[in-house]
Design a protein around this motif. Structure first.
Motif, PDB file in Angstrom:
ATOM      1  N   VAL A  96       0.824  -1.207   0.000  1.00 40.05           N
ATOM      2  CA  VAL A  96       0.000   0.000   0.000  1.00 40.05           C
ATOM      3  C   VAL A  96       0.862   1.262   0.000  1.00 40.05           C
ATOM      4  CG1 VAL A  96      -1.553   1.377   1.465  1.00 40.05           C
ATOM      5  CG2 VAL A  96      -2.076  -1.021   1.001  1.00 40.05           C
ATOM      6  N   LYS A  97       2.022   1.195   0.648  1.00 32.35           N
ATOM      7  CA  LYS A  97       2.845   2.387   0.819  1.00 32.35           C
ATOM      8  C   LYS A  97       3.918   2.553  -0.260  1.00 32.35           C
ATOM      9  CE  LYS A  97       2.101   2.835   5.774  1.00 32.35           C
ATOM     10  NZ  LYS A  97       2.711   2.894   7.120  1.00 32.35           N
ATOM     11  N   THR A  98       3.959   1.644  -1.240  1.00 27.09           N
ATOM     12  CA  THR A  98       4.909   1.827  -2.337  1.00 27.09           C
ATOM     13  C   THR A  98       4.504   3.035  -3.183  1.00 27.09           C
ATOM     14  OG1 THR A  98       3.662   0.283  -3.730  1.00 27.09           O
ATOM     15  CG2 THR A  98       5.500  -0.622  -2.463  1.00 27.09           C
ATOM     16  N   PRO A  99       5.451   3.777  -3.744  1.00 24.00           N
ATOM     17  CA  PRO A  99       5.130   4.994  -4.507  1.00 24.00           C
ATOM     18  C   PRO A  99       4.137   4.761  -5.645  1.00 24.00           C
ATOM     19  CG  PRO A  99       7.477   4.911  -4.046  1.00 24.00           C
ATOM     20  CD  PRO A  99       6.919   3.592  -3.602  1.00 24.00           C
ATOM     21  N   GLN A 102       0.685   4.237  -4.150  1.00 23.57           N
ATOM     22  CA  GLN A 102       0.180   5.494  -3.595  1.00 23.57           C
ATOM     23  C   GLN A 102      -0.430   6.369  -4.680  1.00 23.57           C
ATOM     24  OE1 GLN A 102       2.263   7.814  -0.570  1.00 23.57           O
ATOM     25  NE2 GLN A 102       3.725   6.136  -0.316  1.00 23.57           N
ATOM     26  N   LYS A 103       0.147   6.332  -5.864  1.00 20.89           N
ATOM     27  CA  LYS A 103      -0.403   7.122  -6.969  1.00 20.89           C
ATOM     28  C   LYS A 103      -1.749   6.583  -7.431  1.00 20.89           C
ATOM     29  CE  LYS A 103       4.041   8.765  -8.767  1.00 20.89           C
ATOM     30  NZ  LYS A 103       4.987   8.759  -9.912  1.00 20.89           N
ATOM     31  N   GLY A 105      -3.851   5.155  -5.281  1.00 22.43           N
ATOM     32  CA  GLY A 105      -4.763   5.594  -4.223  1.00 22.43           C
ATOM     33  C   GLY A 105      -5.217   4.510  -3.267  1.00 22.43           C
ATOM     34  N   LYS A 108      -5.897   5.029   0.745  1.00 23.35           N
ATOM     35  CA  LYS A 108      -6.174   6.410   1.123  1.00 23.35           C
ATOM     36  C   LYS A 108      -7.470   6.537   1.930  1.00 23.35           C
ATOM     37  CE  LYS A 108      -2.600   8.227  -1.041  1.00 23.35           C
ATOM     38  NZ  LYS A 108      -2.727   8.993  -2.280  1.00 23.35           N
ATOM     39  N   TYR A 112      -3.581   4.497   7.069  1.00 21.66           N
ATOM     40  CA  TYR A 112      -2.270   3.865   6.881  1.00 21.66           C
ATOM     41  C   TYR A 112      -1.128   4.857   6.717  1.00 21.66           C
ATOM     42  CZ  TYR A 112      -5.887   0.522   5.915  1.00 21.66           C
ATOM     43  OH  TYR A 112      -7.038  -0.215   6.018  1.00 21.66           O
ATOM     44  N   PHE A 113      -1.462   6.078   6.307  1.00 20.28           N
ATOM     45  CA  PHE A 113      -0.432   7.096   6.129  1.00 20.28           C
ATOM     46  C   PHE A 113      -0.429   8.087   7.296  1.00 20.28           C
ATOM     47  CE2 PHE A 113      -1.815   5.560   1.982  1.00 20.28           C
ATOM     48  CZ  PHE A 113      -0.618   5.145   1.440  1.00 20.28           C
ATOM     49  N   TYR A 316      -3.732  15.526  -5.739  1.00 16.56           N
ATOM     50  CA  TYR A 316      -3.579  14.433  -4.777  1.00 16.56           C
ATOM     51  C   TYR A 316      -4.667  13.389  -4.990  1.00 16.56           C
ATOM     52  CZ  TYR A 316      -2.518  12.071  -0.394  1.00 16.56           C
ATOM     53  OH  TYR A 316      -2.152  11.141   0.539  1.00 16.56           O
TER      54      TYR A 316
END
Length: 548
Positions: A96-99, A102-103, A105, A108, A112-113, A316
């Protein structure tokens, strides 16, 4: 005696403190009648990375701990004190937190962030409020104001304390600012929640339990005018009164363009559908995600300045749905005028009586305009209620406390799946019948206090489902006993006699009082209640949907 821990930045320099009075700030604290109010007095501009109030608490083996998930869909339940909290697997969290992801979504919709998982037995956390229960008595700790920042409640059995933490990212503080307002209440279960909501000054806007129909959980985005008219006709023939007929996702050309209808699917337009629903003596409901926008929409193509941007000025992503979507900035005047206009048309020109407003968490995916996520979400709910006026709102996908008293009904669990199986390696907000059943049971204290609870649909049909009839019947019973908005997505004309009997009994208005509901053993929920004055007890496995 409570303690404190603060991490903060002044002119780019990092500091920590265990005192409420430093060279850079002081905190005024007032405590009375179980309520504590704390005001930050910044002596110079500063940002806060962490603000914690650490309260000693003596746990024992008979305690149960309730943690409230981040938003409507997040799994929420009581835990035994030696359990490990439900959380993402390490692989899923990494993914989930890989770039790249994240793009897209994914994740979100959750926290988690924002939060770090404890990954330990005996350590739990939730949002806005929570409690420790012993028998029918609870020690409730809860925020009374999330506008100053979301509140994270941490229960640490291992270190024998409760931590109240404020989520204050992205804000520079100057002068005097309310930073925390919370209550600690020790009473029997219902009395504690009665006092909590009285202290907040929140009252439930809607008093009448309702039943109805939504198109989503049978046809999903494949709805048409013919399907709607057919299922409406079937419901209108029932002896039992159906209150609401709701059109869900699939009627609009694009997410964000709510007044542009797919004419090939609804050739007579959405006003005509509302008129047909009214002719059948039902209230007309319409789904929309008022703060969401996709790349296919006119809003995205022509008004990117209306959307939420990150600190670097980039758009975003608010979530992966519809591949992916972005969020409207409610503080942009032109965007706010746009939102206000489509609500006016839908409610006053088309004539819809209720709007189901989904993916509302999108408002606060980032702290913006020097406001905390909590303030943004509270402002968004104030704005939406003002737009809708006295028409009804069914909230969904929303951090719950900002919705208290602002919506008539609210989803309090994840989407129901077409099967009763827990899917592995998923986020906590994912479609899950086990999760939503747990939320239905353990968020019951919100029903009639914050709003009327929507436990999501029950399904009795034989087609397009992988649940046994016994599981479907159990889900209908749970919803009927714990919920106040009872929706189905079936064409009731296809029901067998047995299905029709269960359906009519489910939506029948009855007086249900929950005396107790708890895990008698891992996954085994034991319910004690009265139905129209008659006492009833039953047990079921929330993971499998089997009655014990």
């Amino acid at each position: 005696m409570e303690k404190y821990y603060i991490e903060y930045l002044v002119k780019g320099k990092y500091f920590t403190s265990r005192s409420l009075d430093t060279a850079h700030f002081s905190v005024k604290k007032e405590a009375s009648g179980g309520r504590t109010v704390m005001k930050l007095c910044a002596k110079e501009p500063l940002t806060i990375k962490k603000f914690q109030v650490i309260i000693p608490y003596g746990y024992n083996s008979s305690n149960r701990i309730f943690v409230n998930g981040y938003q409507s869909w997040t799994d929420s339940r009581e835990y035994f004190i030696d359990e490990k909290m439900s959380e993402l697997s390490r692989f899923t969290e990494f993914y989930v937190k890989t770039p790249v992801v994240q793009k897209i979504g994914i994740g979100k919709s959750g926290d988690y962030f924002i939060c770090k998982y404890p990954r330990k037995k005996g350590v739990f956390y939730g949002w806005s409020y929570g409690y420790v229960r012993t028998g029918n008595k609870i020690d409730l700790i809860g925020s009374l104001n999330e506008r100053c920042g979301f509140t994270i409640i941490r229960f640490d059995v291992n270190n024998q304390h409760i931590i109240l933490e404020k989520e204050l990212q992205g804000v520079e503080f100057t002068g005097e600012t309310l930073i925390a307002d919370y209550a600690v209440i020790s009473k029997e279960y219902d009395a504690a929640f009665d006092e909590y909501f009285e202290m907040m000054g929140v009252k439930c806007a809607q008093k009448e339990k309702k039943c109805g129909y939504t198109t989503w959980y049978n046809y999903y985005g494949g709805i048409t005018q013919d399907i709607v008219v057919r299922d409406l006709e079937s419901l209108s023939k029932l002896d039992e009164k159906v209150d609401i007929f709701q059109i869900d996702d699939g009627y609009q050309k694009a997410i964000g363009d709510w007044l542009e209808t797919k004419t090939e699917k609804f050739p007579d337009g959405m006003k005509k559908i509302a008129d047909e629903i009214h002719k059948k003596d039902m209230l007309a409901g319409l789904w929309l995600a008022p703060l969401a926008v996709t790349k296919e929409s006119s809003v995205y193509k022509n008004h990117k300045d209306w959307l939420v941007h990150d600190e670097n000025g980039n758009l975003y992503v608010a979530g992966p749905n519809w591949g992916p979507f972005y969020a409207i900035d409610i503080y942009n005047k032109d965007a706010a005028d746009y939102v206000r206009n489509f609500f006016n048309v839908i409610l006053n020109e088309w004539g819809y009586d209720m709007v189901k407003l989904d993916f509302l968490y999108a408002a606060c995916v980032l702290p913006i305009h020097n406001k905390t996520r909590g303030q943004v979400m509270c402002d968004a709910m104030d704005f939406i209620r003002d737009c809708v006026g006295d028409k009804m709102i069914l909230g969904c996908g929303v951090p719950l406390m900002p919705a208290f008293g602002k919506v008539d009904f609210c989803r309090i669990g994840a989407d129901v799946d077409l099967t009763w199986i827990r899917r592995k390696n998923r986020i906590r907000e994912d479609v899950s019948t086990p999760n939503t059943v747990n939320c239905t049971v353990f968020r019951r204290h919100l029903n009639g206090r914050a709003f009327l609870n929507d436990p999501d649909v029950f399904l009795l049909r034989d087609t397009n489902t992988n649940m046994t009839f016994e599981q479907r019947e159990l889900l209908a019973k749970i919803n009927s006993y714990f919920g106040s908005l009872l929706f189905v997505s079936d064409n009731v004309e296809d029901y067998r006699d047995e299905q029709m009997k269960v359906f009519l009994n489910t939506i029948r208005k009855k007086e249900v009082k929950i005396i107790n509901a708890e895990f008698a053993a891992p996954h085994i929920l034991a319910v004690e209640c009265t139905v129209d004055g008659v006492k009833e007890t039953f047990k079921f496995n929330s993971e499998t949907g089997k009655v014990c």
